[in-house]
Design a protein around this motif. Structure first.
Motif, mmCIF file in Angstrom:
data_model
loop_
_atom_site.group_PDB
_atom_site.id
_atom_site.type_symbol
_atom_site.label_atom_id
_atom_site.label_comp_id
_atom_site.label_asym_id
_atom_site.label_seq_id
_atom_site.Cartn_x
_atom_site.Cartn_y
_atom_site.Cartn_z
ATOM 1 N N LEU A 58 0.839 -1.198 0.000
ATOM 2 C CA LEU A 58 0.000 0.000 0.000
ATOM 3 C C LEU A 58 0.873 1.247 0.000
ATOM 4 O O LEU A 58 1.880 1.331 0.698
ATOM 5 C CB LEU A 58 -0.899 0.022 1.233
ATOM 6 N N LEU A 59 0.477 2.231 -0.787
ATOM 7 C CA LEU A 59 1.134 3.535 -0.827
ATOM 8 C C LEU A 59 0.077 4.576 -0.492
ATOM 9 O O LEU A 59 -0.857 4.798 -1.267
ATOM 10 C CB LEU A 59 1.719 3.784 -2.223
ATOM 11 N N LEU A 60 0.212 5.199 0.680
ATOM 12 C CA LEU A 60 -0.853 6.044 1.207
ATOM 13 C C LEU A 60 -0.333 7.415 1.617
ATOM 14 O O LEU A 60 0.776 7.543 2.127
ATOM 15 C CB LEU A 60 -1.495 5.388 2.432
ATOM 16 N N ARG A 62 -0.546 10.633 4.208
ATOM 17 C CA ARG A 62 -0.572 10.591 5.677
ATOM 18 C C ARG A 62 -1.979 10.488 6.248
ATOM 19 O O ARG A 62 -2.238 9.681 7.145
ATOM 20 C CB ARG A 62 0.142 11.835 6.224
ATOM 21 N N LYS A 63 -2.922 11.275 5.737
ATOM 22 C CA LYS A 63 -4.273 11.273 6.302
ATOM 23 C C LYS A 63 -4.968 9.931 6.077
ATOM 24 O O LYS A 63 -5.627 9.405 6.975
ATOM 25 C CB LYS A 63 -5.093 12.419 5.714
ATOM 26 N N THR A 64 -4.820 9.378 4.874
ATOM 27 C CA THR A 64 -5.437 8.077 4.607
ATOM 28 C C THR A 64 -4.757 6.984 5.413
ATOM 29 O O THR A 64 -5.414 6.068 5.925
ATOM 30 C CB THR A 64 -5.381 7.755 3.106
ATOM 31 N N TYR A 65 -3.434 7.073 5.537
ATOM 32 C CA TYR A 65 -2.722 6.095 6.367
ATOM 33 C C TYR A 65 -3.270 6.108 7.791
ATOM 34 O O TYR A 65 -3.501 5.043 8.394
ATOM 35 C CB TYR A 65 -1.221 6.394 6.377
ATOM 36 N N GLU A 66 -3.479 7.285 8.354
ATOM 37 C CA GLU A 66 -3.989 7.371 9.722
ATOM 38 C C GLU A 66 -5.406 6.815 9.837
ATOM 39 O O GLU A 66 -5.752 6.183 10.847
ATOM 40 C CB GLU A 66 -3.928 8.820 10.200
ATOM 41 N N ILE A 67 -6.226 7.023 8.797
ATOM 42 C CA ILE A 67 -7.569 6.426 8.783
ATOM 43 C C ILE A 67 -7.471 4.907 8.793
ATOM 44 O O ILE A 67 -8.139 4.220 9.575
ATOM 45 C CB ILE A 67 -8.363 6.910 7.547
ATOM 46 N N PHE A 68 -6.620 4.361 7.925
ATOM 47 C CA PHE A 68 -6.461 2.911 7.827
ATOM 48 C C PHE A 68 -5.883 2.329 9.116
ATOM 49 O O PHE A 68 -6.333 1.285 9.595
ATOM 50 C CB PHE A 68 -5.556 2.561 6.646
ATOM 51 N N SER A 93 4.475 11.502 4.021
ATOM 52 C CA SER A 93 4.162 12.727 4.751
ATOM 53 C C SER A 93 5.350 13.673 4.657
ATOM 54 O O SER A 93 6.462 13.314 5.034
ATOM 55 C CB SER A 93 3.853 12.422 6.221
ATOM 56 N N ARG A 94 5.109 14.882 4.179
ATOM 57 C CA ARG A 94 6.198 15.830 3.966
ATOM 58 C C ARG A 94 6.760 16.376 5.276
ATOM 59 O O ARG A 94 7.911 16.799 5.334
ATOM 60 C CB ARG A 94 5.728 16.981 3.078
ATOM 61 N N LEU A 107 7.828 5.046 6.681
ATOM 62 C CA LEU A 107 7.554 6.462 6.428
ATOM 63 C C LEU A 107 8.413 6.982 5.283
ATOM 64 O O LEU A 107 9.633 6.800 5.272
ATOM 65 C CB LEU A 107 7.827 7.281 7.696
ATOM 66 N N LEU A 108 7.766 7.640 4.303
ATOM 67 C CA LEU A 108 8.453 8.339 3.220
ATOM 68 C C LEU A 108 8.175 9.825 3.372
ATOM 69 O O LEU A 108 7.071 10.212 3.752
ATOM 70 C CB LEU A 108 7.959 7.852 1.854
ATOM 71 N N ARG A 109 9.179 10.643 3.054
ATOM 72 C CA ARG A 109 9.039 12.059 3.326
ATOM 73 C C ARG A 109 8.665 12.915 2.117
ATOM 74 O O ARG A 109 8.191 14.038 2.280
ATOM 75 C CB ARG A 109 10.320 12.604 3.958
ATOM 76 N N ASP A 110 8.876 12.438 0.902
ATOM 77 C CA ASP A 110 8.557 13.278 -0.250
ATOM 78 C C ASP A 110 8.421 12.419 -1.499
ATOM 79 O O ASP A 110 8.610 11.203 -1.469
ATOM 80 C CB ASP A 110 9.611 14.373 -0.457
#
Length: 219
Positions: A58-60, A62-68, A93-94, A107-110
């Motif tokens: 999954l590639l999400l 930040r907001k969708t990741y937190e929902i999931f 998440s930037r 976590l990926l930053r950009d």
């Protein structure tokens, strides 16, 4: 190299915000959370299974990741819950703190991190929701395929699947289906450049010439 596949439930006017429930994403006063659920029929389930049939990560955003992350580890045991809990999840998440304690999370930053990830060997990367991330993927021409579930509702506003700035590109429809509730499901793969055909008259009328001149003046 991995493929990036965008999966999305959208309204007829292109909104993809909060399809699953009222508390999912009420930002900017969105009042119709849960709009997709009354239309989720067996056909949609089967076509969603097609999206998830091959090994994937999954590639999400930040907001969708937190929902999931707040839902799937606690959801009733089922095939999707089991799958999402076991596979790797990449949250983009930037800035800011992100709780990546959900097992298998990275976590990926950009978008540069996403580009590097795409170049690696590994399973396909599938998005769900993640409006801002999808916009960035499309703007950077990183999307290889899309599975779009268009629900027969017009919501009038909200976060949309497409925004200005996407890299122009054609896609080819590989399969389609209409559910018993009217959901139009289309699976698309990346095509080539956009083809243009000029349908103008060989000898434009005076009225057409005047219209073109007016368009130039109006910008």
């Amino acid at each position: 190299m991995r493929k990036i596949i965008v999966g999305a439930f959208v309204s007829m006017d292109g909104v993809m915000q909060a399809p699953g429930g009222p508390t999912e994403d009420p930002t900017k006063g969105f009042k119709f959370g849960g709009w997709e659920m009354p239309y989720f029929a067996q056909e949609s389930r089967e076509e969603l299974d097609r999206v998830f049939k091959e090994k994937f990560d999954l590639l999400l955003g930040r907001k969708t990741y937190e929902i999931f992350a707040a839902y799937w580890p606690y959801a009733p045991h089922g095939s999707i819950a089991k799958l999402f809990n076991e596979i790797k999840k990449y949250a983009v998440s930037r800035s800011g703190e992100v709780d990546t304690s959900w097992q298998g999370s990275v976590l990926l930053r950009d978008i540069a991190d996403v580009k590097r990830l795409k170049q690696e060997d590994g399973p396909n990367l599938v998005t769900q929701g993640s409006t801002e991330l999808v916009h960035a993927l499309l703007a950077n021409d990183l999307v290889d395929a899309m599975s779009i579930f268009t629900v027969p509702v017009v919501l009038g506003g909200g976060k949309k699947l497409f925004a200005d700035g996407s890299a122009p590109h054609s896609f080819k429809l590989t399969s389609s289906r209409v559910s018993s509730t009217g959901v139009l499901i289309g699976h698309y793969e990346r095509g080539g450049e956009i083809k243009i055909v000029d349908g103008a008259l060989d000898s434009p009328s005076k009225r057409e010439i005047a219209r073109q001149e007016r368009m130039k003046r109006e910008g």
